[in-house]
Design a protein around this motif. Structure first.
Motif, short mmCIF file in Angstrom:
data_model
loop_
_atom_site.label_atom_id
_atom_site.label_comp_id
_atom_site.label_asym_id
_atom_site.label_seq_id
_atom_site.Cartn_x
_atom_site.Cartn_y
_atom_site.Cartn_z
N GLY A 1 -20.48 36.72 14.30
CA GLY A 1 -21.92 36.76 14.47
C GLY A 1 -22.68 36.36 13.22
O GLY A 1 -23.68 35.64 13.28
N ILE A 2 -22.19 36.80 12.06
CA ILE A 2 -22.84 36.45 10.80
C ILE A 2 -22.69 34.95 10.53
O ILE A 2 -23.64 34.29 10.08
CB ILE A 2 -22.25 37.29 9.64
CG1 ILE A 2 -22.68 38.75 9.80
CG2 ILE A 2 -22.66 36.75 8.29
CD1 ILE A 2 -21.97 39.71 8.87
N THR B 1 -28.50 32.87 16.39
CA THR B 1 -28.41 32.18 17.67
C THR B 1 -28.09 33.20 18.77
O THR B 1 -27.81 34.36 18.50
CB THR B 1 -27.29 31.12 17.66
OG1 THR B 1 -26.04 31.78 17.46
CG2 THR B 1 -27.49 30.09 16.56
N LEU C 1 -22.38 32.57 12.71
CA LEU C 1 -23.12 31.75 13.66
C LEU C 1 -24.60 31.67 13.34
O LEU C 1 -25.29 30.78 13.83
CB LEU C 1 -22.94 32.29 15.09
CG LEU C 1 -21.54 32.12 15.69
CD1 LEU C 1 -21.47 32.82 17.03
CD2 LEU C 1 -21.21 30.65 15.83
N TRP D 1 -25.45 33.12 20.58
CA TRP D 1 -24.04 33.47 20.49
C TRP D 1 -23.81 34.58 19.48
O TRP D 1 -22.91 35.41 19.63
CB TRP D 1 -23.20 32.24 20.15
CG TRP D 1 -23.12 31.27 21.28
CD1 TRP D 1 -23.71 30.04 21.35
CD2 TRP D 1 -22.44 31.45 22.52
NE1 TRP D 1 -23.45 29.44 22.55
CE2 TRP D 1 -22.66 30.29 23.29
CE3 TRP D 1 -21.68 32.48 23.07
CZ2 TRP D 1 -22.13 30.14 24.57
CZ3 TRP D 1 -21.16 32.32 24.33
CH2 TRP D 1 -21.38 31.17 25.07
N ALA D 2 -24.59 34.59 18.42
CA ALA D 2 -24.46 35.65 17.42
C ALA D 2 -24.85 36.99 18.03
O ALA D 2 -24.18 38.01 17.79
CB ALA D 2 -25.35 35.34 16.21
N ILE D 3 -25.91 36.99 18.83
CA ILE D 3 -26.33 38.23 19.48
C ILE D 3 -25.23 38.70 20.44
O ILE D 3 -24.92 39.89 20.51
CB ILE D 3 -27.68 38.04 20.20
CG1 ILE D 3 -28.78 37.81 19.16
CG2 ILE D 3 -28.00 39.24 21.08
CD1 ILE D 3 -30.10 37.42 19.75
N ALA D 4 -24.62 37.77 21.15
CA ALA D 4 -23.53 38.12 22.06
C ALA D 4 -22.35 38.71 21.28
O ALA D 4 -21.69 39.66 21.74
CB ALA D 4 -23.09 36.89 22.86
N ALA D 5 -22.07 38.15 20.10
CA ALA D 5 -20.98 38.67 19.27
C ALA D 5 -21.30 40.09 18.80
O ALA D 5 -20.43 40.97 18.79
CB ALA D 5 -20.73 37.76 18.07
N TYR D 6 -22.57 40.34 18.42
CA TYR D 6 -22.96 41.69 17.99
C TYR D 6 -22.87 42.69 19.15
O TYR D 6 -22.40 43.81 18.96
CB TYR D 6 -24.38 41.69 17.43
CG TYR D 6 -24.55 40.88 16.17
CD1 TYR D 6 -23.56 40.85 15.20
CD2 TYR D 6 -25.70 40.14 15.94
CE1 TYR D 6 -23.72 40.11 14.03
CE2 TYR D 6 -25.87 39.40 14.79
CZ TYR D 6 -24.87 39.39 13.84
OH TYR D 6 -25.02 38.66 12.70
N LEU E 1 -15.67 40.18 15.28
CA LEU E 1 -16.90 39.83 16.02
C LEU E 1 -18.12 39.86 15.12
O LEU E 1 -19.02 39.01 15.23
CB LEU E 1 -17.08 40.76 17.21
CG LEU E 1 -16.12 40.52 18.38
CD1 LEU E 1 -16.27 41.61 19.43
CD2 LEU E 1 -16.37 39.16 19.00
N LEU E 2 -18.19 40.83 14.21
CA LEU E 2 -19.32 40.87 13.28
C LEU E 2 -19.30 39.68 12.33
O LEU E 2 -20.34 39.07 12.04
CB LEU E 2 -19.32 42.18 12.49
CG LEU E 2 -19.71 43.43 13.26
CD1 LEU E 2 -19.58 44.67 12.38
CD2 LEU E 2 -21.13 43.32 13.81
#
Length: 144
Positions: free
Chosen positions: A102-103, A108, A105, A110-115, A98-99
Motif C-alpha cells: 500500500g505504501i 491510489t 502504490l 489499490w493502496a486503499i484496498a491493500a490497507y 500488504l502495508l
C-alpha cells in the motif's frame, strides 16, 4: 503511525499477558477469601452469621484449591503453541507485506484496498490468536 500502533500493542500485551504469566489470575478469589476471613473476626457474637460465613469460606477455599491444583498440574499443548506461533508469524508477515504494498502504490485505490486487506488479515489473525490462547494447555484427563 506504525510505531504508535506497536507501542499500543506492546502496552496491551503487557497489561493482559503479564498477570497471566505471573499467576495472578486467582487474585480476586484470594481477596474475597481474605475479606471474608476478616469479616469473620468482626462477627464473633453472631453464631448464625458465623455458620453461614464458615460455609461460604469453605466453598471458596475448596474452589481455590481445585483451581490451584489444576494450574500447577497442567501441561502445555505443543501443537497449539506451534499453531499460535505460526498464526502470529504468518499474520504479521501478510500484514507487513500488504502495508508495504500500500505504501509503495501511493495514494491510489489499490493502496486503499491493500490497507483494508491488511486490516482484515490483522483482525482475523488476532481473533485466531485470542481463541487459541484458551487452548494452550491440554484439558485435564478424567480419573477412572
Amino acid at each position: 503511525m506504525i510505531q504508535l500502533w506497536s507501542a499500543i500493542g506492546v502496552a496491551l500485551l503487557t497489561v493482559v499477558i503479564g498477570p497471566l504469566l505471573r499467576g495472578e489470575v486467582s487474585g480476586r478469589l484470594l481477596k474475597r477469601i481474605s475479606e471474608h476471613a476478616n469479616l469473620r473476626e468482626k462477627l464473633a457474637e453472631n453464631s448464625a452469621a458465623l455458620k453461614d460465613l464458615d460455609a461460604l469460606l469453605d466453598l471458596e477455599v475448596r474452589r481455590l484449591r481445585e483451581r490451584e491444583r489444576h494450574r500447577l498440574t497442567r501441561k502445555l499443548n505443543g501443537a497449539n503453541v506451534a499453531a499460535l506461533i505460526f498464526v502470529a508469524l504468518a499474520g504479521g508477515g501478510i500484514v507487513y507485506g500488504l502495508l508495504s504494498l500500500g505504501i509503495s502504490l501511493g495514494p491510489t485505490g489499490w493502496a486503499i484496498a491493500a490497507y483494508v486487506g491488511a486490516a482484515l488479515v490483522a483482525v482475523f489473525a488476532v481473533g485466531l490468536a485470542a481463541v487459541g490462547v484458551g487452548t494452550l494447555y491440554e484439558p485435564p484427563k478424567e480419573k477412572k
